[in-house]
Design a protein around this motif. Structure first.
Motif, short mmCIF file in Angstrom:
data_model
loop_
_atom_site.label_atom_id
_atom_site.label_comp_id
_atom_site.label_asym_id
_atom_site.label_seq_id
_atom_site.Cartn_x
_atom_site.Cartn_y
_atom_site.Cartn_z
N PHE A 199 3.54 -1.19 9.78
CA PHE A 199 3.07 0.18 9.54
C PHE A 199 1.65 0.24 8.98
O PHE A 199 1.01 1.28 9.03
CB PHE A 199 4.03 0.92 8.60
CG PHE A 199 4.16 0.30 7.23
CD1 PHE A 199 3.28 0.63 6.20
CD2 PHE A 199 5.17 -0.62 6.96
CE1 PHE A 199 3.39 0.08 4.94
CE2 PHE A 199 5.29 -1.19 5.69
CZ PHE A 199 4.39 -0.85 4.68
N SER A 200 1.13 -0.87 8.40
CA SER A 200 -0.22 -0.85 7.83
C SER A 200 -0.80 -2.25 7.86
O SER A 200 -0.48 -3.09 7.01
CB SER A 200 -0.17 -0.33 6.38
OG SER A 200 -1.46 -0.37 5.79
N TYR A 218 3.67 1.06 14.15
CA TYR A 218 2.85 0.88 15.34
C TYR A 218 3.26 -0.34 16.16
O TYR A 218 2.80 -0.52 17.30
CB TYR A 218 1.36 0.76 14.96
CG TYR A 218 0.99 -0.50 14.21
CD1 TYR A 218 0.63 -1.65 14.91
CD2 TYR A 218 0.97 -0.52 12.82
CE1 TYR A 218 0.28 -2.80 14.23
CE2 TYR A 218 0.60 -1.67 12.14
CZ TYR A 218 0.27 -2.81 12.84
OH TYR A 218 -0.08 -3.96 12.17
N GLY A 257 1.13 5.51 0.65
CA GLY A 257 0.55 6.54 1.51
C GLY A 257 1.49 6.89 2.66
O GLY A 257 2.67 6.54 2.66
N LYS A 283 7.33 7.94 11.26
CA LYS A 283 6.54 8.00 10.03
C LYS A 283 7.08 7.04 8.97
O LYS A 283 8.28 6.80 8.86
CB LYS A 283 6.54 9.45 9.51
CG LYS A 283 5.63 9.68 8.31
CD LYS A 283 5.37 11.17 8.09
CE LYS A 283 6.61 11.99 7.90
NZ LYS A 283 6.30 13.41 7.56
N PHE A 285 2.05 6.50 6.74
CA PHE A 285 1.68 5.64 7.85
C PHE A 285 2.60 5.92 9.03
O PHE A 285 3.45 6.80 8.96
CB PHE A 285 1.79 4.16 7.43
CG PHE A 285 1.15 3.83 6.11
CD1 PHE A 285 -0.19 3.50 6.03
CD2 PHE A 285 1.89 3.85 4.92
CE1 PHE A 285 -0.79 3.19 4.82
CE2 PHE A 285 1.31 3.56 3.70
CZ PHE A 285 -0.04 3.23 3.66
N ASN A 286 2.43 5.14 10.08
CA ASN A 286 3.33 5.21 11.23
C ASN A 286 3.65 3.80 11.69
O ASN A 286 2.83 2.88 11.58
CB ASN A 286 2.68 5.98 12.38
CG ASN A 286 2.47 7.44 12.06
OD1 ASN A 286 1.39 7.84 11.62
ND2 ASN A 286 3.51 8.25 12.24
N ARG A 307 0.82 -1.21 0.00
CA ARG A 307 0.00 0.00 0.00
C ARG A 307 0.86 1.26 0.00
O ARG A 307 1.92 1.31 0.64
CB ARG A 307 -0.94 -0.01 1.21
CG ARG A 307 -2.05 -1.04 1.10
CD ARG A 307 -3.01 -0.95 2.28
NE ARG A 307 -2.48 -1.63 3.46
CZ ARG A 307 -2.60 -2.94 3.70
NH1 ARG A 307 -3.24 -3.72 2.83
NH2 ARG A 307 -2.12 -3.47 4.80
#
Length: 296
Positions: A246-247, A225, A220, A291, A222-223, A218
């Motif tokens: 991150f996603s 996590y 974009g 990020k 994100f962060n 993907r």
């Protein structure tokens, strides 16, 4: 007719025969001393000169620097034939660069090399060149001279970008503007690279690969996590060392398959890293909340 005052009359304006002969002789002697005598010609009016023949290679794009044998001399000794000159060596063990990548990519095409391209003329490349040379009756030097290169080029096609960087090492694209502030994992699909950046400064860069068309990575902002040092995928039952999620289930992590196969494979959507030492160092620096920017 007029009298010369010395016997036989001489036609007016003819000059003195003996004086003319003496003048010609003097001029001839002077020309010989000065090195100005006429030189033999090659039939088209030009002066003959020793001919020095050498074999050089040409490559598409930007060729590597040609080498000439040490102590070579392009001046022929008078009265002796010019010695034959060995083909110029283009690349040899220890050389690096884009042209070495092309050599390695072409050797892969004819199944003489199975690793790389790395861009470094290593022992495996040397052995592959020796094998290629021996198969074609060329001296097995392990160095790529002009004759070897011309034979290899005739048997192969111009490598594409990803053939040159099958195992990574390609130049990184300029960072996405969203990567220029803060702590960012800046991922570029176009150059297949990941930059670890802090406040606009690139700390490290590494080669990465992505998911296939059926399991795309993907794009974009994100962060991170969750970090998992010894993670194993519950969905695919495959190891994901140094995972930084991150996603959803997509993460940046080390890939054994990428290390072995390069871009011949793909992930299930994750950002794979092939350099274990590099991703281990990255894992130690990245924090939860940093990020992640994935762009084309």
């Amino acid at each position: 007719m007029r009298s010369t005052g010395m016997g036989r009359p001489t036609p007016a304006g003819r000059g003195r025969p003996f004086a003319a002969v003496a003048a010609v002789a003097a001029l001839t002697a002077l020309a010989t001393v000065c090195g100005c005598t006429a030189q033999p010609t090659d039939g088209d009016g030009g002066h003959r000169s020793p001919v020095h023949i050498s074999v050089t290679g040409t490559t598409p794009g930007t060729p590597g620097a040609s080498r000439t044998p040490a102590g070579s001399d392009d001046k022929a000794e008078p009265g002796r034939a010019s010695p034959s000159v060995a083909p110029a060596v283009l690349w040899a063990p220890g050389d690096t660069g884009r042209d070495v990548r092309e050599l390695q990519a072409r050797l892969r095409q004819v199944a003489w090399l199975f690793d790389g391209p790395t861009g470094t003329y290593d022992d495996l490349t040397e052995e592959a060149v020796k094998g290629f040379q021996g198969k074609r009756g060329l001296p097995r030097t392990g160095e790529t001279d002009a004759v070897t290169w011309q034979r290899l080029r005739a048997m192969t096609h111009e490598p594409g970008r990803w053939e040159l960087y099958l195992m990574g090492g390609q130049p990184a694209a300029a960072p996405d503007p969203r990567c220029l502030t803060g702590r960012v994992l800046c991922v570029s699909k176009s150059s297949r690279t990941l930059r670890w950046m802090i406040d606009g400064r690139t700390v490290s860069t590494m080669s990465v690969r992505f998911g296939s068309q059926y399991t795309p990575t993907r794009e974009g902002v994100f962060n991170v996590y969750w970090k998992s040092r010894h993670h194993v995928s519950t969905l695919y039952d495959s190891p994901m060392p140094y995972a930084m999620f991150f996603s959803g289930g997509q993460a940046v992590h080390y890939s054994y398959d990428f290390a072995a196969r390069g871009y011949a494979g793909a992930s299930h959507g994750c950002v794979n890293v092939r350099d274990e030492a590099a991703v281990a160092a990255l894992f130690a620096q990245v924090r939860n909340g940093d990020k992640v920017v994935v762009s084309w």
